[in-house]
Scaffold this motif. Structure first.
Motif, PDB file in Angstrom:
ATOM      1  N   ALA A  53      40.869 -55.006 -82.647  1.00 29.26           N
ATOM      2  CA  ALA A  53      41.609 -55.995 -81.856  1.00 29.26           C
ATOM      3  C   ALA A  53      42.659 -56.712 -82.686  1.00 29.26           C
ATOM      4  CB  ALA A  53      40.634 -57.003 -81.244  1.00 29.26           C
ATOM      5  N   SER A  54      42.458 -56.755 -84.000  1.00 29.47           N
ATOM      6  CA  SER A  54      43.420 -57.428 -84.870  1.00 29.47           C
ATOM      7  C   SER A  54      44.755 -56.701 -84.964  1.00 29.47           C
ATOM      8  CB  SER A  54      42.834 -57.579 -86.284  1.00 29.47           C
ATOM      9  OG  SER A  54      41.676 -58.369 -86.268  1.00 29.47           O
ATOM     10  N   PHE A  55      44.789 -55.438 -84.588  1.00 34.70           N
ATOM     11  CA  PHE A  55      46.012 -54.659 -84.743  1.00 34.70           C
ATOM     12  C   PHE A  55      47.060 -54.994 -83.672  1.00 34.70           C
ATOM     13  CE2 PHE A  55      48.628 -50.966 -83.696  1.00 34.70           C
ATOM     14  CZ  PHE A  55      49.202 -50.698 -84.923  1.00 34.70           C
ATOM     15  N   GLY A  56      46.654 -55.041 -82.419  1.00 36.77           N
ATOM     16  CA  GLY A  56      47.638 -55.106 -81.337  1.00 36.77           C
ATOM     17  C   GLY A  56      47.537 -56.318 -80.456  1.00 36.77           C
ATOM     18  N   ASN A  57      46.975 -57.419 -80.957  1.00 34.72           N
ATOM     19  CA  ASN A  57      46.827 -58.592 -80.091  1.00 34.72           C
ATOM     20  C   ASN A  57      48.171 -59.266 -79.839  1.00 34.72           C
ATOM     21  OD1 ASN A  57      47.256 -60.766 -82.141  1.00 34.72           O
ATOM     22  ND2 ASN A  57      45.395 -59.908 -83.032  1.00 34.72           N
ATOM     23  N   ALA A  58      48.160 -60.291 -79.012  1.00 35.15           N
ATOM     24  CA  ALA A  58      49.401 -60.938 -78.586  1.00 35.15           C
ATOM     25  C   ALA A  58      50.059 -61.785 -79.666  1.00 35.15           C
ATOM     26  CB  ALA A  58      49.145 -61.799 -77.348  1.00 35.15           C
ATOM     27  N   GLY A  59      49.361 -62.021 -80.776  1.00 36.36           N
ATOM     28  CA  GLY A  59      49.985 -62.689 -81.915  1.00 36.36           C
ATOM     29  C   GLY A  59      50.052 -64.198 -81.832  1.00 36.36           C
ATOM     30  N   GLY A  60      49.325 -64.808 -80.905  1.00 38.68           N
ATOM     31  CA  GLY A  60      49.414 -66.253 -80.752  1.00 38.68           C
ATOM     32  C   GLY A  60      48.442 -67.013 -81.632  1.00 38.68           C
ATOM     33  N   TYR A 289      45.224 -55.098 -72.490  1.00 39.65           N
ATOM     34  CA  TYR A 289      46.293 -54.098 -72.567  1.00 39.65           C
ATOM     35  C   TYR A 289      47.623 -54.763 -72.886  1.00 39.65           C
ATOM     36  CZ  TYR A 289      43.074 -50.866 -70.222  1.00 39.65           C
ATOM     37  OH  TYR A 289      42.001 -50.067 -69.900  1.00 39.65           O
ATOM     38  N   ASN A 290      48.500 -54.019 -73.566  1.00 41.24           N
ATOM     39  CA  ASN A 290      49.868 -54.508 -73.739  1.00 41.24           C
ATOM     40  C   ASN A 290      50.820 -53.346 -73.962  1.00 41.24           C
ATOM     41  OD1 ASN A 290      50.168 -53.964 -76.639  1.00 41.24           O
ATOM     42  ND2 ASN A 290      48.808 -55.710 -76.979  1.00 41.24           N
ATOM     43  N   THR A 291      52.107 -53.668 -73.850  1.00 43.25           N
ATOM     44  CA  THR A 291      53.194 -52.748 -74.173  1.00 43.25           C
ATOM     45  C   THR A 291      54.151 -53.478 -75.098  1.00 43.25           C
ATOM     46  OG1 THR A 291      53.031 -51.683 -72.000  1.00 43.25           O
ATOM     47  CG2 THR A 291      55.061 -51.306 -73.256  1.00 43.25           C
ATOM     48  N   THR A 292      54.547 -52.821 -76.186  1.00 43.27           N
ATOM     49  CA  THR A 292      55.516 -53.392 -77.119  1.00 43.27           C
ATOM     50  C   THR A 292      56.774 -52.539 -77.090  1.00 43.27           C
ATOM     51  OG1 THR A 292      53.686 -54.126 -78.531  1.00 43.27           O
ATOM     52  CG2 THR A 292      55.899 -54.154 -79.485  1.00 43.27           C
ATOM     53  N   VAL A 293      57.912 -53.190 -76.833  1.00 40.02           N
ATOM     54  CA  VAL A 293      59.181 -52.464 -76.709  1.00 40.02           C
ATOM     55  C   VAL A 293      60.205 -53.041 -77.693  1.00 40.02           C
ATOM     56  CG1 VAL A 293      58.774 -51.903 -74.286  1.00 40.02           C
ATOM     57  CG2 VAL A 293      60.033 -53.986 -74.859  1.00 40.02           C
ATOM     58  N   PRO A 294      61.137 -52.217 -78.171  1.00 35.91           N
ATOM     59  CA  PRO A 294      62.233 -52.757 -78.987  1.00 35.91           C
ATOM     60  C   PRO A 294      63.014 -53.803 -78.196  1.00 35.91           C
ATOM     61  CG  PRO A 294      62.174 -50.364 -79.113  1.00 35.91           C
ATOM     62  CD  PRO A 294      61.225 -50.752 -78.025  1.00 35.91           C
ATOM     63  N   TYR A 295      63.737 -54.650 -78.916  1.00 29.89           N
ATOM     64  CA  TYR A 295      64.435 -55.749 -78.248  1.00 29.89           C
ATOM     65  C   TYR A 295      65.527 -55.261 -77.300  1.00 29.89           C
ATOM     66  CZ  TYR A 295      62.113 -59.337 -80.968  1.00 29.89           C
ATOM     67  OH  TYR A 295      61.166 -60.179 -81.487  1.00 29.89           O
ATOM     68  N   GLY A 319      59.533 -55.993 -81.903  1.00 30.41           N
ATOM     69  CA  GLY A 319      60.033 -56.039 -80.536  1.00 30.41           C
ATOM     70  C   GLY A 319      59.306 -57.088 -79.725  1.00 30.41           C
ATOM     71  N   ILE A 320      59.337 -56.936 -78.422  1.00 33.01           N
ATOM     72  CA  ILE A 320      58.686 -57.881 -77.513  1.00 33.01           C
ATOM     73  C   ILE A 320      57.404 -57.243 -76.995  1.00 33.01           C
ATOM     74  CG2 ILE A 320      58.859 -59.117 -75.316  1.00 33.01           C
ATOM     75  CD1 ILE A 320      61.846 -59.398 -75.828  1.00 33.01           C
ATOM     76  N   ARG A 321      56.299 -57.967 -77.129  1.00 37.42           N
ATOM     77  CA  ARG A 321      54.990 -57.488 -76.674  1.00 37.42           C
ATOM     78  C   ARG A 321      54.640 -58.173 -75.354  1.00 37.42           C
ATOM     79  NH1 ARG A 321      50.812 -56.799 -81.282  1.00 37.42           N
ATOM     80  NH2 ARG A 321      52.131 -54.946 -81.474  1.00 37.42           N
ATOM     81  N   VAL A 322      54.319 -57.375 -74.341  1.00 36.90           N
ATOM     82  CA  VAL A 322      53.963 -57.874 -73.013  1.00 36.90           C
ATOM     83  C   VAL A 322      52.522 -57.485 -72.747  1.00 36.90           C
ATOM     84  CG1 VAL A 322      54.508 -57.824 -70.546  1.00 36.90           C
ATOM     85  CG2 VAL A 322      56.342 -57.517 -72.228  1.00 36.90           C
ATOM     86  N   GLY A 323      51.647 -58.469 -72.572  1.00 31.09           N
ATOM     87  CA  GLY A 323      50.246 -58.114 -72.388  1.00 31.09           C
ATOM     88  C   GLY A 323      49.428 -59.242 -71.807  1.00 31.09           C
ATOM     89  N   GLY A 324      48.145 -58.934 -71.593  1.00 27.40           N
ATOM     90  CA  GLY A 324      47.227 -59.920 -71.047  1.00 27.40           C
ATOM     91  C   GLY A 324      46.215 -59.267 -70.129  1.00 27.40           C
ATOM     92  N   LYS A 341      51.128 -50.632 -67.708  1.00 29.35           N
ATOM     93  CA  LYS A 341      52.380 -50.433 -66.953  1.00 29.35           C
ATOM     94  C   LYS A 341      52.576 -51.529 -65.920  1.00 29.35           C
ATOM     95  CE  LYS A 341      52.580 -45.391 -67.535  1.00 29.35           C
ATOM     96  NZ  LYS A 341      51.559 -45.341 -68.596  1.00 29.35           N
ATOM     97  N   ALA A 342      51.495 -51.951 -65.255  1.00 25.49           N
ATOM     98  CA  ALA A 342      51.608 -53.021 -64.264  1.00 25.49           C
ATOM     99  C   ALA A 342      52.018 -54.337 -64.922  1.00 25.49           C
ATOM    100  CB  ALA A 342      50.281 -53.185 -63.518  1.00 25.49           C
ATOM    101  N   LEU A 343      51.450 -54.631 -66.084  1.00 28.76           N
ATOM    102  CA  LEU A 343      51.831 -55.838 -66.815  1.00 28.76           C
ATOM    103  C   LEU A 343      53.294 -55.778 -67.243  1.00 28.76           C
ATOM    104  CD1 LEU A 343      48.662 -56.299 -69.040  1.00 28.76           C
ATOM    105  CD2 LEU A 343      49.476 -57.930 -67.334  1.00 28.76           C
TER     106      LEU A 343
END
Length: 427
Positions: A53-60, A289-295, A319-324, A341-343
């Motif tokens: 979980a430490s690898f891809g979390n939302a970073g907050g 789940y999340n998706t990380t995309v370049p800016y 980039g920008i990470r979208v998740g939750g 994908k829905a997020l």
């Protein structure tokens, strides 16, 4: 595979040996804190450091999040959420019978009386987060630029939805959290690339973020190795007892790794080991789940929490990470990346310049307790056993504080806060 460094001069052959099971952000912080007290520390993990979980979390660094997941009225929303397989809460139906004990405790934790107390107990940990991280970051030599403390903005599509959050926001304010209301124009001024669909927002002043969660874990892990710590790839399945005490970790390869004390800090995998050590615990996993995309052309200057749709957008180094969202489905079922994908589709509605090209999808396991509080505890059965898991959405935020507290417990020192609310046998 194993990695080891020579022992530092402060560690002697007779030093008290502590094994920490788990090489995520919590386990590495625990190991560093114990190392700072002169213990001879070895980290064990079934995978590579920082890859859970430490690898891809939302970073907050979410120091404002003292409100638990189960709030008064939460259960009124659950049936509607569950009818939407891509909504903010979903259950893998085959897993539901196994989730029932956890869900019943989750419901019991949502009463107003319980919520008020849980918020106080979470705030006691969260209010220490920045102070406890500062010396850890300095010791590891991590540049200030990797941690950003600029606040996070939560946005609402209507004044009515903002009013619906009144109790939660008031609860956090009463526990020392600084939250400032924002008008529609202030939201637009702060984040001009957001779509003009948000009626208002709040600024959560003390929130922070990291530019890459994995780099934080690895920076701390390198510091641990440089100071004489040891890491071994080892899948621990049980323990060897001598004189009535656990004295060695048994691995799938048949090895026995001896210790004087042991800390179980392996996130969502901690439940089985805790039971082996005589402490059954209602730990389960929230699959995130999340998706990380370049800016591309999209810009954000801080984390944005889209409160109505229960997701976040974080500007990161890559980039920008979208998740939750939350999926209750255990550790075995394959990922359902339709949720990612829905997020992301909701993220694009909020931030129209988002572009999926070059993006990556990810799923991780949040170790979750029904009352949203972590386990930071001595064992009630064995004086040389300690537990550190169940941080849910707040592992990155609470990691340094957890390390400090576990090191106090192992050393038998007085802790700066009352540890009773986080004991493993509170249920």
């Amino acid at each position: 595979m194993s990695q080891a460094k020579p022992k530092s001069k402060s560690q002697t052959p007779t030093a008290h040996k502590v094994v920490v099971i788990g090489a995520g952000i919590v386990g590495v912080n625990v190991a560093l804190a114990l190392q700072g007290r002169g213990y001879d520390v070895t980290i064990l993990d079934r995978g590579e450091p920082g890859m859970g979980a430490s690898f891809g979390n939302a970073g907050g660094i979410a120091v404002t999040e003292c409100a638990p997941i189960a709030m008064p009225g939460t259960m009124m929303n659950v049936p509607g959420w569950l009818m939407d397989p891509l909504g903010p809460l979903s259950v893998r139906w085959r897993y539901l019978p196994r989730m029932m004990p956890w869900l019943l405790r989750f419901v019991a934790s949502s009463s107003k009386t319980r919520v008020e107390q849980i918020a106080v107990e979470l705030a006691a940990l969260l209010n220490r987060a920045w102070d406890d991280y500062d010396p850890v970051i300095a010791k590891a030599g991590l540049a200030d630029a990797v941690f950003k403390k600029e606040g996070a903005m939560a946005v609402y599509r209507s004044d009515a939805s903002r009013r619906g959050a009144d109790y939660e926001i008031d609860l956090r304010r009463r526990n020392g959290i600084k939250i400032r209301d924002l008008t529609r124009d202030e939201v637009r001024d702060l984040e001009p690339d957001l779509a003009p669909i948000f009626a208002c927002g709040v600024m959560e002043e003390d929130w922070g973020r990291v530019l890459d969660p994995y780099k934080i874990v690895m920076g701390l892990y390198k510091c641990f190795l440089d100071q004489g710590g040891t890491f071994e790839n080892a899948d621990v399945t049980d323990f060897v007892y001598r004189d009535g005490k656990p004295r060695a970790a048994m691995t799938t390869s048949g090895d026995q790794i001896t210790f004087d004390s042991v800390v179980v800090a392996c996130g969502a995998w901690s439940k089985t080991l805790a039971r082996r050590l005589g402490s059954p615990v209602p730990l389960d996993t929230e699959r995130g789940y999340n998706t990380t995309v370049p800016y591309h052309d999209a810009k954000l200057s801080r984390m944005v929490i889209c409160a109505d749709d229960s997701f976040v957008m974080t500007p990161m180094e890559m980039g920008i990470r979208v998740g939750g969202a939350v999926e209750l489905g255990g550790l075995i079922a394959p990922p359902n990346y339709d949720r990612a994908k829905a997020l992301f589709a909701k993220g694009k509605e909020a931030l129209p310049k988002l572009n999926a090209e070059g993006g990556t999808e990810w799923m991780g396991f949040r170790p979750s307790m029904p009352d949203s509080k972590p386990v930071i505890s001595k064992s009630p059965k064995h004086q040389n056993v300690f537990f550190s898991f169940g941080h849910g959405h707040l592992g990155l935020t609470m990691a340094a504080t957890t390390g400090r507290l576990i090191s106090d417990l192992v050393a038998g020192s007085e802790t700066p806060i009352n540890m009773t609310p986080y004991r493993i046998n509170r249920f």
